[in-house]
Design a protein around this motif. Structure first.
Motif, short mmCIF file in Angstrom:
data_model
loop_
_atom_site.label_atom_id
_atom_site.label_comp_id
_atom_site.label_asym_id
_atom_site.label_seq_id
_atom_site.Cartn_x
_atom_site.Cartn_y
_atom_site.Cartn_z
N GLU A 19 0.85 -1.29 0.15
CA GLU A 19 -0.03 0.03 0.03
C GLU A 19 0.98 1.05 -0.11
N GLN A 20 1.75 1.11 0.67
CA GLN A 20 3.11 2.37 0.93
C GLN A 20 3.59 2.55 -0.47
N ILE A 21 3.83 1.51 -1.07
CA ILE A 21 4.65 1.57 -2.47
C ILE A 21 3.71 2.44 -3.52
N LEU A 22 2.18 1.94 -3.42
CA LEU A 22 1.53 2.67 -4.41
C LEU A 22 1.19 4.15 -3.76
N ALA A 23 1.16 4.52 -2.84
CA ALA A 23 1.14 5.66 -2.28
C ALA A 23 2.19 6.74 -2.63
N VAL A 24 3.43 6.07 -2.66
CA VAL A 24 4.75 6.93 -2.91
C VAL A 24 4.86 7.03 -4.58
N LYS A 25 4.37 6.14 -5.21
CA LYS A 25 4.48 6.21 -6.54
C LYS A 25 3.35 7.26 -6.91
N ARG A 26 2.23 7.30 -6.46
CA ARG A 26 1.32 8.38 -6.68
C ARG A 26 1.88 10.01 -6.52
N GLN A 27 2.46 9.81 -5.28
CA GLN A 27 3.24 10.89 -4.60
C GLN A 27 4.59 11.70 -5.77
N LEU A 28 4.89 10.74 -6.40
CA LEU A 28 5.98 11.13 -7.28
C LEU A 28 5.26 11.61 -8.41
N MET A 29 4.18 10.85 -9.07
CA MET A 29 3.50 11.15 -10.17
C MET A 29 3.07 12.87 -10.09
N GLU A 30 2.36 13.00 -8.63
CA GLU A 30 2.21 14.36 -8.39
C GLU A 30 3.31 15.46 -8.49
N LEU A 31 4.15 14.93 -7.86
CA LEU A 31 5.61 15.83 -7.99
C LEU A 31 6.02 16.18 -9.38
N ARG A 32 5.77 15.31 -10.05
CA ARG A 32 6.42 15.56 -11.44
C ARG A 32 5.29 16.45 -12.13
N LEU A 33 3.90 16.24 -12.03
CA LEU A 33 2.97 16.99 -12.50
C LEU A 33 3.26 18.61 -12.25
N GLN A 34 3.62 18.82 -10.84
CA GLN A 34 3.77 19.90 -10.20
C GLN A 34 5.20 20.55 -10.72
N GLN A 35 5.81 19.97 -10.91
CA GLN A 35 7.34 20.54 -11.68
C GLN A 35 6.89 20.73 -13.19
N ALA A 36 6.30 19.85 -13.72
CA ALA A 36 6.08 20.01 -15.17
C ALA A 36 5.10 21.35 -15.37
N THR A 37 4.20 21.78 -14.41
CA THR A 37 3.55 22.90 -14.57
C THR A 37 3.80 24.16 -13.95
N GLY A 38 5.14 24.01 -13.15
CA GLY A 38 5.70 25.22 -12.62
C GLY A 38 5.21 25.49 -11.11
N ARG A 39 4.58 24.71 -10.52
CA ARG A 39 4.09 24.98 -9.14
C ARG A 39 4.99 24.23 -8.09
N MET A 40 6.19 23.74 -8.43
CA MET A 40 6.83 23.00 -7.38
C MET A 40 7.63 24.11 -6.54
N ASP A 41 7.24 23.86 -5.21
CA ASP A 41 7.90 24.60 -4.20
C ASP A 41 8.88 24.07 -3.40
N LYS A 42 8.86 22.75 -3.39
CA LYS A 42 9.79 22.02 -2.64
C LYS A 42 10.40 21.06 -3.44
N PRO A 43 11.45 20.96 -4.15
CA PRO A 43 11.97 19.96 -4.94
C PRO A 43 12.72 19.11 -4.27
N HIS A 44 13.09 19.07 -3.00
CA HIS A 44 13.76 18.02 -2.22
C HIS A 44 12.60 16.88 -1.80
#
Length: 102
Positions: A19-44
């Protein structure tokens, strides 16, 4: 925010790890989306999420290897108990087999 310890991942159940693996993969997808749209505040957070994913996948693989080893050991014990001692071929059997010409 510090990186998580693998000890925490090892304390989780198999279902919780999956379950945690799926949650982290979703989180990474959302982070990539934020980066692509320029809304990334915390790249770390990429580093933290990838680190956590690697830990969880390592724990999952360790458990899979342990389960495979256990199954192999059980199979070897069962096969060893079922096989009787090797018997010598009787002369009748040897005579019934055709000879191979060289």
């Amino acid at each position: 925010m510090s990186l998580t310890k693998i000890k925490e991942a090892r304390e989780l159940s198999d279902a919780a790890v999956a379950e945690q693996i799926l949650a982290v993969k979703r989180q990474l997808m959302e982070l990539r989306l934020q980066q692509a749209t320029g809304r990334m505040d915390k790249p770390h957070l990429f580093k933290h999420a990838k680190h956590r994913l690697a830990q969880l996948m390592t724990v999952e693989r360790e458990r899979q290897i342990a389960a495979d080893a256990k199954a192999t050991a059980e199979k070897a014990e069962a096969v060893g108990a079922e096989q009787p001692a090797a018997t010598a071929a009787s002369p009748e059997t040897e005579a019934a087999e055709p000879a191979i010409a060289q």
